[in-house]
Design a protein around this motif. Structure first.
Motif, PDB file in Angstrom:
ATOM      1  N   ARG A  14       0.855  -1.184   0.000  1.00  0.00           N
ATOM      2  CA  ARG A  14       0.000   0.000   0.000  1.00  0.00           C
ATOM      3  C   ARG A  14       0.884   1.225   0.000  1.00  0.00           C
ATOM      4  N   LEU A  17      -1.398   7.294   1.298  1.00  0.00           N
ATOM      5  CA  LEU A  17      -2.675   7.797   0.798  1.00  0.00           C
ATOM      6  C   LEU A  17      -2.661   9.318   0.826  1.00  0.00           C
ATOM      7  N   ALA A  20      -4.407  12.031   3.558  1.00  0.00           N
ATOM      8  CA  ALA A  20      -4.768  11.353   4.799  1.00  0.00           C
ATOM      9  C   ALA A  20      -4.234  12.139   5.987  1.00  0.00           C
ATOM     10  N   SER A 117      -9.618  10.514   5.643  1.00  0.00           N
ATOM     11  CA  SER A 117      -9.260  10.774   4.252  1.00  0.00           C
ATOM     12  C   SER A 117     -10.527  11.039   3.444  1.00  0.00           C
ATOM     13  N   HIS A 128     -10.843   5.777   9.128  1.00  0.00           N
ATOM     14  CA  HIS A 128     -10.693   4.340   8.928  1.00  0.00           C
ATOM     15  C   HIS A 128      -9.312   3.876   9.386  1.00  0.00           C
ATOM     16  N   ARG A 129      -9.177   2.559   9.534  1.00  0.00           N
ATOM     17  CA  ARG A 129      -7.848   1.991   9.793  1.00  0.00           C
ATOM     18  C   ARG A 129      -6.996   2.142   8.538  1.00  0.00           C
ATOM     19  N   TYR A 130      -5.686   2.223   8.773  1.00  0.00           N
ATOM     20  CA  TYR A 130      -4.786   2.584   7.672  1.00  0.00           C
ATOM     21  C   TYR A 130      -3.452   1.894   7.868  1.00  0.00           C
ATOM     22  N   ARG A 131      -2.835   1.513   6.777  1.00  0.00           N
ATOM     23  CA  ARG A 131      -1.477   0.967   6.810  1.00  0.00           C
ATOM     24  C   ARG A 131      -0.762   1.361   5.535  1.00  0.00           C
ATOM     25  N   GLU A 132       0.549   1.260   5.553  1.00  0.00           N
ATOM     26  CA  GLU A 132       1.390   1.450   4.374  1.00  0.00           C
ATOM     27  C   GLU A 132       2.337   0.266   4.253  1.00  0.00           C
ATOM     28  N   ASP A 152      -6.650  -2.851   6.758  1.00  0.00           N
ATOM     29  CA  ASP A 152      -6.891  -1.484   6.309  1.00  0.00           C
ATOM     30  C   ASP A 152      -8.308  -1.472   5.744  1.00  0.00           C
ATOM     31  N   ARG A 154     -10.128   1.225   4.523  1.00  0.00           N
ATOM     32  CA  ARG A 154     -10.479   2.445   3.799  1.00  0.00           C
ATOM     33  C   ARG A 154     -11.585   2.152   2.785  1.00  0.00           C
ATOM     34  N   THR A 270     -15.251  -1.684   1.520  1.00  0.00           N
ATOM     35  CA  THR A 270     -13.824  -1.973   1.679  1.00  0.00           C
ATOM     36  C   THR A 270     -13.459  -3.035   0.658  1.00  0.00           C
TER      37      THR A 270
END
Length: 449
Positions: A14, A17, A20, A117, A128-132, A152, A154, A270
């Motif tokens: 990911r 974003l 965000a 976001s 929302h939950r988020y990750r990279e 995640d 989103r 999602t």
């Protein structure tokens, strides 16, 4: 957590974003449920043209679903990490797993946070939950678990509809009139068939459906709402948004095929919810004749793992004889993505889906004579049909001789859609996934309508 070795999960990357904004930490004790997508026992059998061979649901599960040994290994591995397997679906190759956010994040190598976001389509903000970055899986599940969805959460897609401008609304047709114009077979009303409809928001009310169908002099069809991943039919919260899309889908299908039973699958917006809803619909009993999808987002907004998982679910539909239709988008050749470059909408770009674009139709509904029909293109404010050439799916064999143009961007591969059966919504018909789209450079010799 036990001392284990892990491997990177391909396709799970990911990117950051844009826009965000931090909304704080994730509650590590929160219990959440995710979906693991597993490998097939064997690759789908294909015809000489490359299409999946038709088979029964039992044949699909036993020959091409998840091997029981893989299910056992996933379950024992998850248990070792303190996670609970809450569902196993061998036919659609899914395993649902629940645990605390902290345990799930540690097992799959995610650094989770909360962000706010923009919602897809510019419809407000969402937290929302988020990750990279990439995810990991325990080493013994490498090559067995192909996707980890739901960490995640989103919003993944936007509904593909626009309200017509007053000038355009002056010329309109009812769905039965459009069906007559396109010579929909007489004496067929869908009796004995089931239509699955995927919705990622909104809802419908029985009173609204009764009002609509009574205005057409038609009976209200059988419509059943089914929740997926905790979602449900929730009408009235956004009457100018997703509710309109939900009722449009139901009303068009019910007006043309009033004898067909409709099952409307409501899921969270999602990647996990989208894939779970499509898989649930395709593998339902009875097997639907059609699954309709009016939601999507540009290909590059998806992780490769999620895109491949949804394409595989739609391929299951092709093997079972289910036609999966997907809206090609309402934002022209860019699909509303930043930068103004060509983008196609997914899942419409899946080689196994029937992509449905839009036209502007002028016809006499009394005689069925079409005076003109052109590609729908009302400009940046009024919308335009999507379409184009996939960046991630290779051109299938059945499009090899239809004059598909090259991708306008170099070093890309092509998606597919089928030819031109009728699709009712806004008098749309499917557009080949590699044809020219309004707003993009027009290759010599390609058709625009």
């Amino acid at each position: 957590m036990p001392d284990e070795s892990f491997v990177r999960l391909p396709g799970s990357e990911r990117s950051p974003l844009p826009a965000a904004e931090s909304a704080g930490p994730v509650d590590g004790s929160e219990r959440i449920e995710i979906t693991l997508v597993t490998r097939r026992r064997a690759e789908l059998s294909r015809t000489t043209s490359g299409a999946p061979v038709r088979m029964t649901r039992e044949e699909l599960e036993q020959g091409y679903g998840t091997d029981p040994a893989d299910l056992d290994l996933v379950a024992s591995t998850m248990s070792r990490f303190g996670l609970e397997v809450t569902g196993q679906y061998a036919g659609s190759r899914r395993v649902t797993v629940a645990g605390t956010a902290a345990d799930l994040a540690a097992t799959f190598g995610a650094e989770l946070s909360l962000v706010t976001s923009p919602a897809p389509g510019g419809r407000g903000q969402v937290t929302h939950r988020y990750r990279e970055g990439s995810l990991q899986v325990p080493a013994e599940l490498a090559g067995i678990v192909l996707a980890v969805l739901g960490l995640d959460n989103r919003p993944q897609a936007r509904y593909q509809s626009r309200r017509a401008a007053a000038a355009a609304a002056a010329t309109s047709y009812t769905p039965p009139q459009v069906a007559g114009i396109y010579q929909f077979p007489a004496g067929t009303d869908g009796t004995g068939q089931t239509i699955g409809i995927i919705e990622l928001g909104g809802g419908f009310s029985t009173s609204d459906l009764e009002t609509y169908f009574s205005g057409l002099g038609l009976p209200v069809p059988s419509v059943t709402a089914q929740g997926v991943d905790g979602a449900s039919n929730v009408p009235g919260q956004d009457p100018n948004g997703a509710d309109g899309e939900v009722e449009l889908d139901i009303e068009v299908a019910g007006a043309v095929a009033p004898g067909a039973a409709q099952v409307v699958y409501f899921a969270p917006n999602t990647d996990q919810g989208f894939i779970d809803a499509v898989s649930t619909a395709i593998h339902a009993t009875p097997t639907p004749a059609v699954v309709s999808i009016s939601w999507g987002q540009s290909e590059d907004s998806w992780t490769a793992q999620a895109r491949d998982a949804l394409d595989a679910a739609i391929a299951d539909g092709a093997a079972l004889g289910v036609t999966v239709t997907a809206a090609a988008g309402d934002n022209g050749s860019s699909d509303g993505a930043p930068g103004g470059q060509p983008h196609v909408d997914f899942p419409a770009s899946s080689p196994h889906a029937l992509a449905c674009g839009g036209t502007t139709l002028q016809a006499n509904p009394a005689t069925g004579v079409i005076r003109s029909e052109t590609v729908w293109n009302d400009g940046s404010q009024g919308g335009a049909t999507g379409g184009g050439v996939s960046d991630v799916f290779a051109q299938p064999a059945w499009q090899a001789s239809v004059g598909v143009p090259a991708n306008p961007r170099p070093a890309t591969r092509c998606s597919s859609t089928a030819s031109r059966p009728w699709s009712a919504a806004r008098a749309r018909w499917p557009r080949c996934g590699r044809r020219w789209s309004p707003g993009s450079p027009r290759p010599p010799g390609t058709r625009s309508g």
